[in-house]
Design a protein around this motif. Structure first.
Motif, short mmCIF file in Angstrom:
data_model
loop_
_atom_site.label_atom_id
_atom_site.label_comp_id
_atom_site.label_asym_id
_atom_site.label_seq_id
_atom_site.Cartn_x
_atom_site.Cartn_y
_atom_site.Cartn_z
N SER A 123 -15.89 1.57 -14.40
CA SER A 123 -14.59 0.88 -14.50
C SER A 123 -14.80 0.61 -16.20
O SER A 123 -15.80 0.24 -16.85
CB SER A 123 -14.53 -0.28 -13.83
N ARG A 124 -13.46 0.43 -16.76
CA ARG A 124 -13.29 0.02 -18.03
C ARG A 124 -13.90 -1.15 -18.50
O ARG A 124 -13.73 -2.21 -17.67
CB ARG A 124 -11.93 -0.06 -18.16
N GLN A 125 -14.76 -1.44 -19.67
CA GLN A 125 -15.44 -2.69 -19.80
C GLN A 125 -14.51 -3.49 -20.51
O GLN A 125 -14.45 -4.58 -20.45
CB GLN A 125 -16.70 -2.24 -20.47
N THR A 126 -13.70 -2.92 -21.52
CA THR A 126 -12.88 -3.81 -22.39
C THR A 126 -11.48 -3.22 -22.49
O THR A 126 -11.48 -1.78 -22.34
CB THR A 126 -13.49 -4.04 -23.78
N GLY A 127 -10.53 -3.86 -23.10
CA GLY A 127 -9.33 -3.00 -23.28
C GLY A 127 -8.33 -3.08 -22.32
O GLY A 127 -8.95 -3.56 -21.27
N LYS A 128 -7.51 -2.54 -22.41
CA LYS A 128 -6.50 -2.41 -21.25
C LYS A 128 -5.82 -0.82 -20.96
O LYS A 128 -5.89 -0.21 -22.16
CB LYS A 128 -4.97 -3.17 -21.19
N PRO A 129 -5.58 -0.44 -19.98
CA PRO A 129 -5.12 0.92 -19.63
C PRO A 129 -3.87 1.18 -20.27
O PRO A 129 -2.91 0.26 -20.25
CB PRO A 129 -5.04 1.02 -18.19
N LYS A 130 -3.76 2.35 -20.76
CA LYS A 130 -2.42 2.85 -21.31
C LYS A 130 -1.44 3.43 -20.48
O LYS A 130 -0.24 3.38 -20.64
CB LYS A 130 -2.68 3.58 -22.42
N LEU A 131 -1.74 3.90 -19.25
CA LEU A 131 -1.07 4.32 -18.22
C LEU A 131 -0.17 3.37 -17.51
O LEU A 131 -0.57 2.23 -17.19
CB LEU A 131 -2.04 4.91 -17.26
N LYS A 132 1.00 3.47 -17.84
CA LYS A 132 2.22 2.90 -17.07
C LYS A 132 2.87 3.49 -15.89
O LYS A 132 3.63 4.54 -16.01
CB LYS A 132 3.34 2.40 -18.14
N ILE A 133 2.30 3.00 -14.57
CA ILE A 133 2.56 3.82 -13.50
C ILE A 133 4.24 3.93 -13.35
O ILE A 133 4.89 4.94 -12.78
CB ILE A 133 1.80 3.39 -12.28
#
Length: 96
Positions: free
Chosen positions: A58-68
Motif C-alpha cells: 500500500s502507498r505510504q504517502t501521497g494520493k493516487p492520481k487515478l480518477k476512476i
C-alpha cells in the motif's frame, strides 16, 4: 468479457516485444487506458503471453492520481472496442 486467466489488465507493469506492439496497431487509446487496450489486443490477436506475480504494498504517502470516474469510462471503451474487434472482424487481425 474475454474469458482469460489474467486478473489485472490495468497494471502498467508489463513488457512487450516490438513485434507485438507493431501487431496491435492501430492503437486508439490516447490516455492511460492504453494499459487495457494493449494486452487485450495482444491476446485477441493471438500473441503468446505469460503473467509473473508481483507483490504490491500500500502507498505510504501521497494520493493516487487515478480518477476512476474519469478513467473508468475510458477503460470500458477500450475493452468494448477490443471485444468488438474480436467478435466482428472474424480474425482478420489475428497473427499469422
Amino acid at each position: 468479457m474475454f474469458n482469460i486467466p489474467f486478473n489485472d489488465t490495468t497494471n502498467a507493469f508489463k513488457a512487450y516485444r516490438r513485434e507485438v506492439i507493431a501487431g496491435c496497431r492501430p492503437l486508439i487509446s490516447p490516455h492511460f487506458n492504453i494499459t487495457v487496450e494493449l494486452p487485450l489486443k495482444a491476446i485477441v490477436r493471438g500473441y503468446s503471453w505469460t503473467s509473473i506475480p508481483v507483490t504490491w504494498r500500500s502507498r505510504q504517502t501521497g494520493k493516487p492520481k487515478l480518477k476512476i470516474k474519469e478513467m473508468g469510462s475510458r477503460y470500458l471503451f477500450s475493452s468494448l472496442h477490443v471485444w468488438l474487434e474480436k467478435h466482428l472482424t472474424r480474425g482478420d487481425y489475428r497473427r499469422r
